[in-house]
Motif scaffolding. Structure first.
Motif, mmCIF file in Angstrom:
data_model
loop_
_atom_site.group_PDB
_atom_site.id
_atom_site.type_symbol
_atom_site.label_atom_id
_atom_site.label_comp_id
_atom_site.label_asym_id
_atom_site.label_seq_id
_atom_site.Cartn_x
_atom_site.Cartn_y
_atom_site.Cartn_z
ATOM 1 N N LYS A 51 0.841 -1.193 0.000
ATOM 2 C CA LYS A 51 0.000 0.000 0.000
ATOM 3 C C LYS A 51 0.880 1.249 0.000
ATOM 4 O O LYS A 51 1.980 1.241 0.551
ATOM 5 N N ILE A 52 0.367 2.304 -0.624
ATOM 6 C CA ILE A 52 1.125 3.554 -0.743
ATOM 7 C C ILE A 52 0.420 4.658 0.027
ATOM 8 O O ILE A 52 -0.746 4.958 -0.222
ATOM 9 N N ASP A 53 1.138 5.263 0.959
ATOM 10 C CA ASP A 53 0.654 6.446 1.668
ATOM 11 C C ASP A 53 1.470 7.651 1.239
ATOM 12 O O ASP A 53 2.707 7.584 1.163
ATOM 13 N N GLY A 54 0.780 8.756 0.931
ATOM 14 C CA GLY A 54 1.456 9.963 0.494
ATOM 15 C C GLY A 54 1.386 11.068 1.531
ATOM 16 O O GLY A 54 0.421 11.175 2.292
ATOM 17 N N TYR A 55 2.418 11.916 1.559
ATOM 18 C CA TYR A 55 2.528 12.971 2.563
ATOM 19 C C TYR A 55 2.774 14.325 1.905
ATOM 20 O O TYR A 55 3.543 14.439 0.949
ATOM 21 N N ILE A 56 2.094 15.326 2.441
ATOM 22 C CA ILE A 56 2.344 16.721 2.054
ATOM 23 C C ILE A 56 2.802 17.440 3.305
ATOM 24 O O ILE A 56 2.083 17.473 4.317
ATOM 25 N N ASN A 57 4.003 17.997 3.249
ATOM 26 C CA ASN A 57 4.594 18.673 4.410
ATOM 27 C C ASN A 57 4.518 17.794 5.659
ATOM 28 O O ASN A 57 4.133 18.226 6.752
ATOM 29 N N ASP A 58 4.880 16.505 5.450
ATOM 30 C CA ASP A 58 4.978 15.491 6.515
ATOM 31 C C ASP A 58 3.637 15.054 7.097
ATOM 32 O O ASP A 58 3.602 14.329 8.095
ATOM 33 N N LYS A 81 0.067 12.943 6.348
ATOM 34 C CA LYS A 81 -0.553 12.019 5.408
ATOM 35 C C LYS A 81 -1.735 12.708 4.729
ATOM 36 O O LYS A 81 -2.697 13.108 5.390
ATOM 37 N N SER A 82 -1.659 12.824 3.379
ATOM 38 C CA SER A 82 -2.630 13.659 2.683
ATOM 39 C C SER A 82 -3.164 13.064 1.389
ATOM 40 O O SER A 82 -4.112 13.610 0.806
ATOM 41 N N TYR A 83 -2.551 11.999 0.897
ATOM 42 C CA TYR A 83 -3.042 11.389 -0.336
ATOM 43 C C TYR A 83 -2.628 9.916 -0.352
ATOM 44 O O TYR A 83 -1.922 9.432 0.545
ATOM 45 N N TYR A 84 -3.077 9.201 -1.361
ATOM 46 C CA TYR A 84 -2.746 7.788 -1.536
ATOM 47 C C TYR A 84 -2.519 7.557 -3.029
ATOM 48 O O TYR A 84 -2.768 8.446 -3.859
ATOM 49 N N ALA A 85 -2.047 6.380 -3.361
ATOM 50 C CA ALA A 85 -1.874 6.055 -4.781
ATOM 51 C C ALA A 85 -2.189 4.583 -5.002
ATOM 52 O O ALA A 85 -2.013 3.752 -4.117
ATOM 53 N N ALA A 118 -8.362 6.545 -10.630
ATOM 54 C CA ALA A 118 -7.012 6.043 -10.393
ATOM 55 C C ALA A 118 -6.045 7.166 -10.047
ATOM 56 O O ALA A 118 -6.135 8.282 -10.566
ATOM 57 N N ILE A 119 -5.096 6.850 -9.169
ATOM 58 C CA ILE A 119 -3.996 7.740 -8.822
ATOM 59 C C ILE A 119 -2.714 6.938 -8.964
ATOM 60 O O ILE A 119 -2.565 5.888 -8.334
ATOM 61 N N VAL A 120 -1.789 7.414 -9.796
ATOM 62 C CA VAL A 120 -0.570 6.661 -10.086
ATOM 63 C C VAL A 120 0.642 7.565 -9.928
ATOM 64 O O VAL A 120 0.635 8.713 -10.371
ATOM 65 N N ILE A 121 1.691 7.021 -9.287
ATOM 66 C CA ILE A 121 2.963 7.718 -9.148
ATOM 67 C C ILE A 121 3.930 7.193 -10.210
ATOM 68 O O ILE A 121 4.035 5.978 -10.419
ATOM 69 N N TYR A 122 4.611 8.108 -10.874
ATOM 70 C CA TYR A 122 5.639 7.747 -11.845
ATOM 71 C C TYR A 122 6.991 8.225 -11.341
ATOM 72 O O TYR A 122 7.140 9.373 -10.940
ATOM 73 N N THR A 123 7.974 7.321 -11.368
ATOM 74 C CA THR A 123 9.309 7.655 -10.895
ATOM 75 C C THR A 123 10.267 7.799 -12.074
ATOM 76 O O THR A 123 9.894 7.558 -13.229
ATOM 77 N N GLU A 124 11.516 8.126 -11.769
ATOM 78 C CA GLU A 124 12.490 8.346 -12.838
ATOM 79 C C GLU A 124 12.814 7.068 -13.613
ATOM 80 O O GLU A 124 13.399 7.134 -14.698
ATOM 81 N N ILE A 162 6.182 12.099 -10.514
ATOM 82 C CA ILE A 162 4.946 12.745 -10.939
ATOM 83 C C ILE A 162 3.773 11.931 -10.409
ATOM 84 O O ILE A 162 3.762 10.713 -10.515
ATOM 85 N N ILE A 163 2.797 12.618 -9.824
ATOM 86 C CA ILE A 163 1.576 11.957 -9.358
ATOM 87 C C ILE A 163 0.448 12.361 -10.296
ATOM 88 O O ILE A 163 0.132 13.550 -10.416
ATOM 89 N N VAL A 164 -0.150 11.370 -10.961
ATOM 90 C CA VAL A 164 -1.253 11.637 -11.887
ATOM 91 C C VAL A 164 -2.574 11.263 -11.215
ATOM 92 O O VAL A 164 -2.749 10.131 -10.759
ATOM 93 N N PHE A 165 -3.487 12.235 -11.159
ATOM 94 C CA PHE A 165 -4.826 12.034 -10.615
ATOM 95 C C PHE A 165 -5.800 12.035 -11.787
ATOM 96 O O PHE A 165 -5.959 13.058 -12.464
ATOM 97 N N ASN A 166 -6.429 10.903 -12.029
ATOM 98 C CA ASN A 166 -7.399 10.837 -13.122
ATOM 99 C C ASN A 166 -8.665 11.637 -12.796
ATOM 100 O O ASN A 166 -8.832 12.157 -11.691
ATOM 101 N N GLN A 167 -9.554 11.720 -13.764
ATOM 102 C CA GLN A 167 -10.663 12.679 -13.769
ATOM 103 C C GLN A 167 -11.439 12.754 -12.446
ATOM 104 O O GLN A 167 -11.612 13.835 -11.886
ATOM 105 N N ASP A 168 -11.918 11.620 -11.938
ATOM 106 C CA ASP A 168 -12.821 11.657 -10.790
ATOM 107 C C ASP A 168 -12.136 11.984 -9.473
ATOM 108 O O ASP A 168 -12.812 12.265 -8.466
#
Length: 360
Positions: free
Chosen positions: A136-143, A145-149, A161-167, A206-212
């Motif tokens: 599971k992926i937990d995301g943080y904004i300024n430390d 927990k504020s989003y997920y992927a 869908a929410i997807v993270i893309y790395t280098e 890059i974090i991509v947030f789809n339409q909904d």
């Protein structure tokens, strides 16, 4: 004369046994009468720290296909040699995208998530684990927990869908119909809406947030510190027991399946691990497997025209503590000491490759 000949034979056998005893790897073919199948097998003693497992990704990308041989040989350097390699996880071989389906962890970094089947993992000292793994992926904004992927480096068409893309994802990224948060060196550089041809910078994501779910982007501001981390859930191997391998300590992993043996017990239930195709669950086909012994030796091999239950029986007779299937059919391939033992029928997306340091 007979005594002299016998003495020579004994000396030869002693020398042979000594060479075999110190060998870090062997290859052989074995017939298993119980299932009337023949397996081509490679055994590698990964307790030897000069041997290292490697993930091979086609052309070092996420979405590509390359020959197993070329992927393996790319790991060769002036300081090591390639012992062997086996094909990796399932991938979209028929639609031209060549996207992997299974989990990939490379150099301690999660670069793709499967959350189905089973996963083989290696720690920094080559200890091995095989189990059903959920990440599971937990995301943080300024430390905070504020989003997920949903996943890493795998485009999704679902509107929520929410997807993270790395280098590691070295292709263009689209946020058409949604929004994207572009992060560089841990901070938000800019926010894109309904944009195509986005690229991940070095040390960025890059974090991509789809339409909904694009409304969630309002939580991000340029200059915010953004990060994410992972929670590993192992189904059968208790992560609270100190003697067990812990997924947080795994530095390299590859997911496929179904599992064949976990903790010494036959599993071999594809439907239970999220597989629904008969060609995986019940049909006979060319198969690849990987596993490990109770004394932590790596075993990998291929079997022609076998079904899941027959593969499990073979691994049981090999006295494996853990074992799982890799991608099969035309993807199935086994490479050893510079030659194919089993030649794949197509280019593949990824592989596990074993190298050994050259002692000079």
């Amino acid at each position: 004369m007979k005594k002299i000949f016998l003495a020579i034979v004994i000396i030869f056998l002693m020398g042979f046994s000594q060479v075999f005893a110190v060998s870090t790897h062997i290859s052989y073919t074995k017939n298993f009468k119980s299932v009337n199948k023949t397996a081509k097998i490679v055994v590698i003693d990964v307790n030897n720290q000069n041997i290292r497992p490697n993930i091979g990704r086609a052309y070092d990308k996420i979405a590509a296909a390359q020959s197993l041989k070329d992927m393996a040989n790319k790991k060769k350097t002036d300081n090591n040699k390639v012992i062997g390699a086996i094909n990796g996880t399932y991938f979209s071989a028929y639609d031209g995208t060549n996207l992997p389906y299974g989990t990939i962890i490379e150099n301690g970094k999660v670069v793709h998530i499967g959350n189905y089947g089973s996963v083989i993992g290696f720690t920094s000292d080559n200890k091995i684990i095989i189990d059903n793994l959920n990440i599971k992926i937990d995301g943080y904004i300024n430390d905070k927990k504020s989003y997920y992927a949903w996943g890493i480096n795998h485009p999704r068409e679902e509107k929520d869908a929410i997807v993270i893309y790395t280098e590691e994802y070295k292709d263009a990224i689209s946020s058409i119909g949604g929004k994207a948060v572009i992060v560089e060196n841990g901070t938000v550089k800019y926010i894109a809406e309904n944009k195509d041809n986005l690229w991940v910078s070095q040390n960025g994501f890059i974090i991509v947030f789809n339409q909904d779910v694009s409304y969630l982007v309002s939580r991000f501001k340029v200059g915010d510190k953004v990060s994410y981390d992972f929670k590993f859930e192992s189904k059968n191997i208790d992560q609270n027991i100190e003697s067990n391998i812990n997924w947080k300590d795994v530095k390299l992993a590859l997911g496929a399946g179904p599992s064949l043996i976990i903790n010494g017990n036959i599993t071999a239930d594809g439907a239970l691990e999220g597989f629904w195709e008969s060609k995986i669950n019940t049909n006979r086909a060319q198969r690849s497997f990987i596993g490990y012994t109770f004394d932590n030796k790596l075993v990998m091999g291929t079997v022609s025209n076998a079904n899941l239950k027959e593969m499990a029986q073979i691994c049981k007779e090999l006295n494996l503590k853990g074992a799982m299937c890799m991608d099969g059919g035309a993807s199935s391939g086994l490479y050893y000491e510079g030659k194919y033992i089993t030649s794949p029928g197509r280019n593949i997306n990824n592989a596990i490759i074993f190298t050994e340091e050259i002692i000079k």
